[in-house]
Design an enzyme around this catalytic site. Structure first.
Site, PDB file in Angstrom:
ATOM      1  CB  CYS A  68     -21.868 -13.027  -3.657  1.00  0.00           C
ATOM      2  SG  CYS A  68     -21.058 -12.139  -3.574  1.00  0.00           S
ATOM      3  NE  ARG A  72     -18.938 -14.950  19.242  1.00  0.00           N
ATOM      4  CZ  ARG A  72     -18.241 -14.234  18.452  1.00  0.00           C
ATOM      5  NH1 ARG A  72     -16.653 -13.995  18.336  1.00  0.00           N
ATOM      6  NH2 ARG A  72     -18.453 -14.883  16.769  1.00  0.00           N
ATOM      7  CB  VAL A  80     -23.191 -18.088   4.694  1.00  0.00           C
ATOM      8  CG1 VAL A  80     -22.531 -19.217   3.569  1.00  0.00           C
ATOM      9  CG2 VAL A  80     -22.777 -16.887   3.537  1.00  0.00           C
ATOM     10  NE  ARG A 123     -21.875  -3.612   0.731  1.00  0.00           N
ATOM     11  CZ  ARG A 123     -22.209  -4.806   0.277  1.00  0.00           C
ATOM     12  NH1 ARG A 123     -22.774  -5.692  -0.324  1.00  0.00           N
ATOM     13  NH2 ARG A 123     -20.944  -5.276   0.306  1.00  0.00           N
ATOM     14  CB  SER A 159     -27.451  -9.838   2.760  1.00  0.00           C
ATOM     15  OG  SER A 159     -27.669 -10.265   1.815  1.00  0.00           O
ATOM     16  N   GLY A 160     -25.137  -8.975   1.774  1.00  0.00           N
ATOM     17  CA  GLY A 160     -23.437  -9.357   1.542  1.00  0.00           C
ATOM     18  C   GLY A 160     -22.254  -8.824   2.422  1.00  0.00           C
ATOM     19  NE  ARG A 195     -14.470 -16.785  -3.437  1.00  0.00           N
ATOM     20  CZ  ARG A 195     -15.328 -15.199  -2.615  1.00  0.00           C
ATOM     21  NH1 ARG A 195     -14.737 -14.070  -3.168  1.00  0.00           N
ATOM     22  NH2 ARG A 195     -15.950 -15.773  -2.299  1.00  0.00           N
ATOM     23  CG  HIS A 213     -25.351  -9.261  -4.590  1.00  0.00           C
ATOM     24  ND1 HIS A 213     -25.935  -8.447  -3.736  1.00  0.00           N
ATOM     25  CD2 HIS A 213     -23.915 -10.048  -4.609  1.00  0.00           C
ATOM     26  CE1 HIS A 213     -24.869  -8.504  -2.546  1.00  0.00           C
ATOM     27  NE2 HIS A 213     -24.318  -9.272  -3.386  1.00  0.00           N
ATOM     28  CE  LYS A 221     -13.300 -10.491  -2.936  1.00  0.00           C
ATOM     29  NZ  LYS A 221     -13.699  -9.684  -1.241  1.00  0.00           N
ATOM     30  CG  ASN A 277     -26.812 -11.417  -1.565  1.00  0.00           C
ATOM     31  OD1 ASN A 277     -28.121 -11.243  -1.817  1.00  0.00           O
ATOM     32  ND2 ASN A 277     -25.918 -11.324  -0.625  1.00  0.00           N
TER      33      ASN A 277
END
Length: 354
Positions: free
Chosen positions: A132, A43, A18, A245, A162-163, A103, A252, A223, A326
């Site tokens: 998303c 890191r 992201v 998924r 990818s989410g 949120r 998405h 959510k 997304n």
């Protein structure tokens, strides 16, 4: 020294999927930046990232890194946001957080600019970017709500890997190659990295995103339910969600059923409403097989809506298909649009440190 134009922006999680998309989108939209600070874990500190032709060295995230920052965009995980967001605010930054950490905090605005930009006026230093899947759905439903009222929402999602991050993308590709080459593999990422069991995603569908709660809904589903009510300022709205998924890398998709308040509304009315909706593109010509698909939405900023049809039994019921990238509208783009709205509304100060 003369004052420079733009804002001091910090990106927490700059090396993640992201974070990288945020950088691309900032550059594409020519966001007014005076100084850019890229922050990450110890890191990843020391890595070099190119932005607008300039090489920027990624710094380790410490509280002092937020001195002089105007806006901080967080996308490094909820625990990092909980650790550093208040430190950034304490130093004068406005935090736009892309995790679930804040949120549902009643003191933190949860914002999709096309839907509830006015909520930004109530921020206390932290603004939350929604999930998303929620973002793309409410962007499409808000104009319908305004025109016809809204009573009920039932959504089933078809979410890209990818989410779940870069590791999930790699797992999809590795499993696909292994299956095609008759090789063995051991799933380790999906449905949830911390789960007891992991399942293949290649050539498969997994009806679990995030952990299960006691009521049988996953945290991802909760959510969507709770965020939709908060963003649309409808605490009594009936919302149900099933999140799934799919072996798709980006984009998405959602099958959404709604019931509106007004009678005698037709499909063409809904289409005409969405034609003028900000951030929404209507793709709905069944006779020409025109409808939204993730492969077509990838890399595009809008939310795409199609397959709009009236329910066969419920007069006020409608079905639709909603698709969006997304990583763009579902994450990076919406985050940046919130920052742009803050500037537009005069809610962020430019410290103009020399």
């Amino acid at each position: 020294m003369s004052k420079l134009q733009g804002y001091h922006l910090a990106i927490m999680g700059a090396t993640g999927a992201v974070g990288q998309q945020i950088l691309k989108t900032l550059e594409k939209r020519d966001f007014p930046i005076r100084k850019l600070s890229l922050l990450s874990s110890a890191r990843s500190a020391g890595k070099e990232i190119t932005f607008k032709g300039q090489t920027i060295i990624v710094e380790e995230a410490v509280p002092e890194a937020f001195e002089g920052v105007d806006i901080a965009l967080f996308s490094a995980g909820g625990s990092i946001s909980e650790k550093f967001a208040h430190e950034a605010v304490k130093r004068g930054a406005i935090v736009i957080d892309n995790t679930s950490a804040f949120r549902m905090n009643p003191e933190v605005p949860l914002v999709v600019p096309e839907v509830n930009e006015q909520a930004l006026h109530g921020h206390n230093g932290i603004i939350a970017n929604p999930n998303c899947s929620t973002i793309q759905m409410v962007a499409a439903l808000e104009p319908i709500k305004k025109a016809y009222g809204l009573q009920k929402v039932v959504v089933s999602t078809y979410q890209a890997v990818s989410g779940a991050g870069a590791a999930a993308i790699n797992e999809l590709k590795e499993q696909t190659n292994a299956i095609l080459n008759n090789e063995d593999f051991s799933p380790s990422v999906l449905p949830v990295g911390s789960a007891d069991k992991h399942y293949q995603i290649a050539f498969n569908v997994i009806p679990q995103i995030d952990q299960f709660s006691d009521n049988g809904f996953t945290l991802e589903e909760l959510k969507m339910i709770n965020e939709t009510k908060k963003i649309m300022e409808m605490p009594d709205l009936k919302v149900a969600a099933t999140c799934v998924r799919l072996p798709v890398e980006t984009g998405h998709s959602e099958s959404v059923y709604i019931e509106i308040e007004k009678d005698h509304v037709e499909v063409e009315d809904i289409k005409n409403t969405l034609l003028n909706a900000p951030g929404v593109t209507l793709q709905d010509k069944p006779t020409e097989q025109l409808y939204p698909m993730p492969a077509m939405a990838a890399g595009k900023e809008d939310v795409f809506v199609g397959r709009i049809r009236k329910d066969l039994d419920e007069e006020t019921g409608f079905h639709m298909w909603i698709v969006s990238d997304n990583l763009l509208k579902g994450a990076a783009l919406n985050t940046i649009q919130i920052a742009e709205s803050l500037i537009k509304l005069g809610l962020v100060s430019n410290k103009q440190y020399s």
